[in-house]
Design a protein around this motif. Sequence first.
Motif, short mmCIF file in Angstrom:
data_model
loop_
_atom_site.label_atom_id
_atom_site.label_comp_id
_atom_site.label_asym_id
_atom_site.label_seq_id
_atom_site.Cartn_x
_atom_site.Cartn_y
_atom_site.Cartn_z
N ILE A 108 0.88 -0.95 0.08
CA ILE A 108 0.10 0.00 0.10
C ILE A 108 0.97 1.40 0.11
CG2 ILE A 108 -1.67 1.30 1.24
CD1 ILE A 108 -2.82 -1.22 2.42
N GLU A 109 1.97 1.25 0.85
CA GLU A 109 2.89 2.13 0.82
C GLU A 109 3.47 2.55 -0.46
OE1 GLU A 109 4.39 5.70 2.14
OE2 GLU A 109 2.85 4.36 3.37
N GLU A 111 2.11 1.77 -3.48
CA GLU A 111 1.31 2.46 -4.23
C GLU A 111 1.01 3.99 -4.08
OE1 GLU A 111 -2.19 -0.06 -3.62
OE2 GLU A 111 -1.49 -1.53 -5.07
N ARG A 112 1.13 4.04 -2.91
CA ARG A 112 0.92 5.65 -2.51
C ARG A 112 2.06 6.59 -2.97
NH1 ARG A 112 -0.74 5.50 3.98
NH2 ARG A 112 -3.01 4.76 3.71
N ALA A 115 1.89 7.18 -6.73
CA ALA A 115 0.72 8.04 -7.12
C ALA A 115 -0.19 7.18 -7.90
CB ALA A 115 1.24 9.23 -7.68
N GLY A 119 -3.38 3.72 -5.04
CA GLY A 119 -2.89 4.54 -4.18
C GLY A 119 -3.60 5.91 -3.65
N TYR A 120 -4.37 6.53 -4.56
CA TYR A 120 -5.09 7.55 -4.14
C TYR A 120 -6.18 7.00 -3.46
CZ TYR A 120 -2.53 11.15 -6.99
OH TYR A 120 -1.65 11.93 -7.41
N HIS A 122 -6.43 4.45 -1.62
CA HIS A 122 -6.26 3.91 -0.02
C HIS A 122 -5.94 5.22 0.55
CE1 HIS A 122 -5.60 -0.33 -0.23
NE2 HIS A 122 -5.03 -0.33 -1.36
N LEU A 123 -5.40 6.40 0.15
CA LEU A 123 -5.32 7.54 0.79
C LEU A 123 -6.66 8.07 1.23
CD1 LEU A 123 -2.22 9.41 -1.05
CD2 LEU A 123 -2.45 8.84 1.49
N SER A 124 -7.45 8.23 0.40
CA SER A 124 -8.75 8.97 0.66
C SER A 124 -9.72 8.03 1.71
CB SER A 124 -9.55 9.10 -0.63
OG SER A 124 -8.70 9.76 -1.46
#
Length: 182
Positions: A108-109, A111-112, A115, A119-120, A122-124
């Motif tokens: 996951i990190e 993918e963040r 970008a 990843g987006y 997961h961030l949201s």
Amino acid sequence: MSTQEYRHIVRIVGNDIPGERKMLVGLTQIKGIGYNFATAILDTLKIDSNANIGHLTDENVQAIEKLISNPVEGNFPTWFLNRRKDIETGNDLHLLTSDIPFTLRNDIERERITASWRGYRHLSGLKVRGQRTRTSGRKGGAVGVAKGGMAAPAKKSSDAPAAAPAAEAAPAAEAAPAEKKE
């Protein structure tokens, strides 16, 4: 079963398993080994799945650990593994115990940092795999239409004291017309 003594706790791949558990259930207590994988291990090693795990010999425990740590050598198909074509190594792996959440966090990190779309998401904190979000996946806050204005006044936490002055005002109003009639 065996000439060895019964063991109350059997340690397999760093996990303590109670000896009274059946083989199948005991192996599934190891994170990364499910019902089908445990059945395949016991069938490959020709171990009775209904026997208690406390009756295992040291040789059986070592054979189980060897097969769990490297299932490809035990001629397990690659689709049976839980991490195929690892991004860093390119090998087919089967992850166990604390390696599973560790690699998940790393994926996951990664993918963040790159970008990517996932990843987006997961961030949201939104759904990642293309599910609908119009009606499901709502977390926190109110669901539905919020009422506003004077239609729904907020309740006061102290309703009892507010009712007492209104009750005192009503007898005073009755008393005033009585004085005028006399």
